[in-house]
Enzyme design. Structure first.
Site, PDB file in Angstrom:
ATOM      1  N   TYR A  51       0.593  -1.382  -0.065  1.00 51.20           N
ATOM      2  CA  TYR A  51       0.169   0.170   0.363  1.00 51.20           C
ATOM      3  C   TYR A  51       1.014   1.303   0.042  1.00 51.20           C
ATOM      4  O   TYR A  51      -0.031   2.299  -1.001  1.00 51.20           O
ATOM      5  CB  TYR A  51      -1.349  -0.061   0.957  1.00 51.20           C
ATOM      6  N   ASP A 100      -5.315  -6.659   5.889  1.00 57.35           N
ATOM      7  CA  ASP A 100      -5.992  -6.128   5.607  1.00 57.35           C
ATOM      8  C   ASP A 100      -7.600  -7.202   4.927  1.00 57.35           C
ATOM      9  O   ASP A 100      -9.081  -7.078   5.349  1.00 57.35           O
ATOM     10  CB  ASP A 100      -5.677  -5.393   4.495  1.00 57.35           C
ATOM     11  N   ASP A 145     -11.164  -8.961   7.524  1.00 53.54           N
ATOM     12  CA  ASP A 145     -12.790  -8.846   7.018  1.00 53.54           C
ATOM     13  C   ASP A 145     -12.806 -10.164   7.401  1.00 53.54           C
ATOM     14  O   ASP A 145     -13.793 -10.224   7.385  1.00 53.54           O
ATOM     15  CB  ASP A 145     -12.036  -8.334   6.016  1.00 53.54           C
ATOM     16  N   LYS A 170       3.508 -15.363   1.493  1.00 55.12           N
ATOM     17  CA  LYS A 170       3.699 -16.056   0.872  1.00 55.12           C
ATOM     18  C   LYS A 170       4.469 -16.291   0.626  1.00 55.12           C
ATOM     19  O   LYS A 170       5.579 -15.353  -0.448  1.00 55.12           O
ATOM     20  CB  LYS A 170       2.912 -15.145  -0.019  1.00 55.12           C
ATOM     21  N   ASP A 185      -2.981 -17.391   1.861  1.00 56.47           N
ATOM     22  CA  ASP A 185      -4.332 -18.472   1.382  1.00 56.47           C
ATOM     23  C   ASP A 185      -4.593 -19.931   2.202  1.00 56.47           C
ATOM     24  O   ASP A 185      -5.802 -19.736   2.415  1.00 56.47           O
ATOM     25  CB  ASP A 185      -4.549 -19.246   0.002  1.00 56.47           C
TER      26      ASP A 185
END
Length: 369
Positions: free
Chosen positions: A143, A251, A255, A194, A227
């Site tokens: 970001y 993020d 959620d 990852k 994942d």
């Protein structure tokens, strides 16, 4: 008692002022019943600050935020300000607060209250008793990385670029927050990245491993690909205690974990800075947005904001007993069947924002008797 705990309240837009009024009710209760006094200031952020000052957060409000022990924010934004320039949108006020306060660690608990176990879309036996803390790195990663942007290519196509980048110190400081939290919980941390396909993920795994060996060997550490973590949160969320991850994955995963609990109206958060001289800058806010469609109707759920206040007591003022009182009062009210519209269920009693706040204060009186 003299007020020695400085708090800045920023109600913001939409339902922010309504839910924040219930926090002021609890602050007044603590002054009256717990003999704990706060020096409370109030300011503007978001759309209301644009209306008043022409900017989403003024320099004066920023100075106030830098001077206090903690900031409690309601919500920002709404369709009224959709046409303002991108750098002056209501959300830019929140981003400036996070940046200038140096808030690098975002804490998002996902807790399923027994009374709301049926509100989750997952089976009750999967989510019952769930209590997860997700620690998300907040000021680095894709970001904020450079280079970034959209460019025109000679062949007529366009290319969008964002850069995922982390340094050792950025990884260590957020991982240290996670390990410290785990020591006070169940002493288990899942570090999520990852590493199989991203060099930044490999660095993350290596540096978290080094920090763990050097300072936190008493805490169990497991590594997990992002994942797989997303899948495991739905399959078996109770395996997790503290999850630490980067800005992008945090993020998304926070959620996902939030929705396991059944309602955004139940979810608090904390954003913490570095500890300096025994003091750590911090901002606390509910996860839900400004909900302009229900603003002014006294129907919003104030619980996420009250739980954010409880987090403030715990992490900024080391007042764990008082935080537990508030959490216990909320649980009692929910067990009694009181519900705002977002968590309403058959056989329960629907109530307003104000009535929910009043009910929680009454339970506080009982618990503190």
């Amino acid at each position: 008692m003299p007020a020695n705990k400085k708090l800045l309240i920023l109600p913001g837009d939409g339902i922010g002022p309504e839910v924040m009024r219930q926090v002021r009710r609890v602050v007044d209760w603590m002054d009256r019943r717990r003999h704990v006094s706060f020096d409370v200031a109030e300011g503007l952020v978001g759309g209301c600050a644009i209306d008043q000052h022409g900017v989403p957060v003024s320099d004066e409000t920023m100075a106030d935020a830098m001077a206090v022990d903690a900031v409690l924010l309601g919500a920002v934004g709404g369709p009224k300000w959709d046409g303002v320039p991108f750098d002056r949108r209501p959300e830019a006020g929140l981003l400036r607060l996070r940046k200038e306060l140096g808030l690098f660690a975002n804490l998002r608990p996902a807790i399923v209250f027994d009374a709301l176990v049926d509100a989750s879309t997952l089976k009750a036996e999967v989510v019952r008793g769930l209590d997860i803390m997700i620690v998300r790195e907040l000021t680095g990663g894709v970001y904020f990385g450079e280079p970034r942007g959209i460019t025109d290519l000679p062949n007529g196509e366009r290319r969008g670029v964002n850069t995922q980048v982390y340094t050792t110190s950025e990884i260590h400081r957020v991982a240290r927050v996670a390990f410290d939290l785990a020591r006070k919980r169940n002493k288990k941390v899942h570090s999520v990245e990852k590493a199989n396909v991203m060099e930044s993920g490999l660095l993350w795994r290596q540096e978290v491993t080094k920090l763990h060996a050097a300072e936190f060997a008493d805490v169990e550490l497991q590594h997990m690909y992002a994942d797989n973590c997303a899948m495991q949160l739905l399959k078996n969320p109770s395996q997790f205690d503290v999850i630490v991850t980067d800005n992008l994955f945090g993020d998304m995963l926070s959620d996902e974990a939030a929705m396991i609990t059944g309602s955004l109206g139940m979810l608090p958060s904390a954003s913490l800075g570095a500890e300096e001289g025994g003091r750590r800058r911090a901002l606390y806010e509910p996860v839900h947005g400004s909900a302009p469609d229900i603003a002014g109707r006294d129907v919003a759920n104030p619980i996420a904001t009250l739980l954010s206040f409880a987090m403030m007591l715990r992490y900024s003022f080391d007042m764990d007993e008082d935080a537990k009182l508030i959490e216990g009062a909320i649980e009692k009210v929910l067990k009694g069947g009181m519900r705002t519209a977002d968590i309403m269920a058959p056989g329960m009693a629907r109530c307003s924002t104000t009535v929910m706040g009043e009910s929680i204060v009454r339970e506080l009186d009982k618990l503190a008797a």
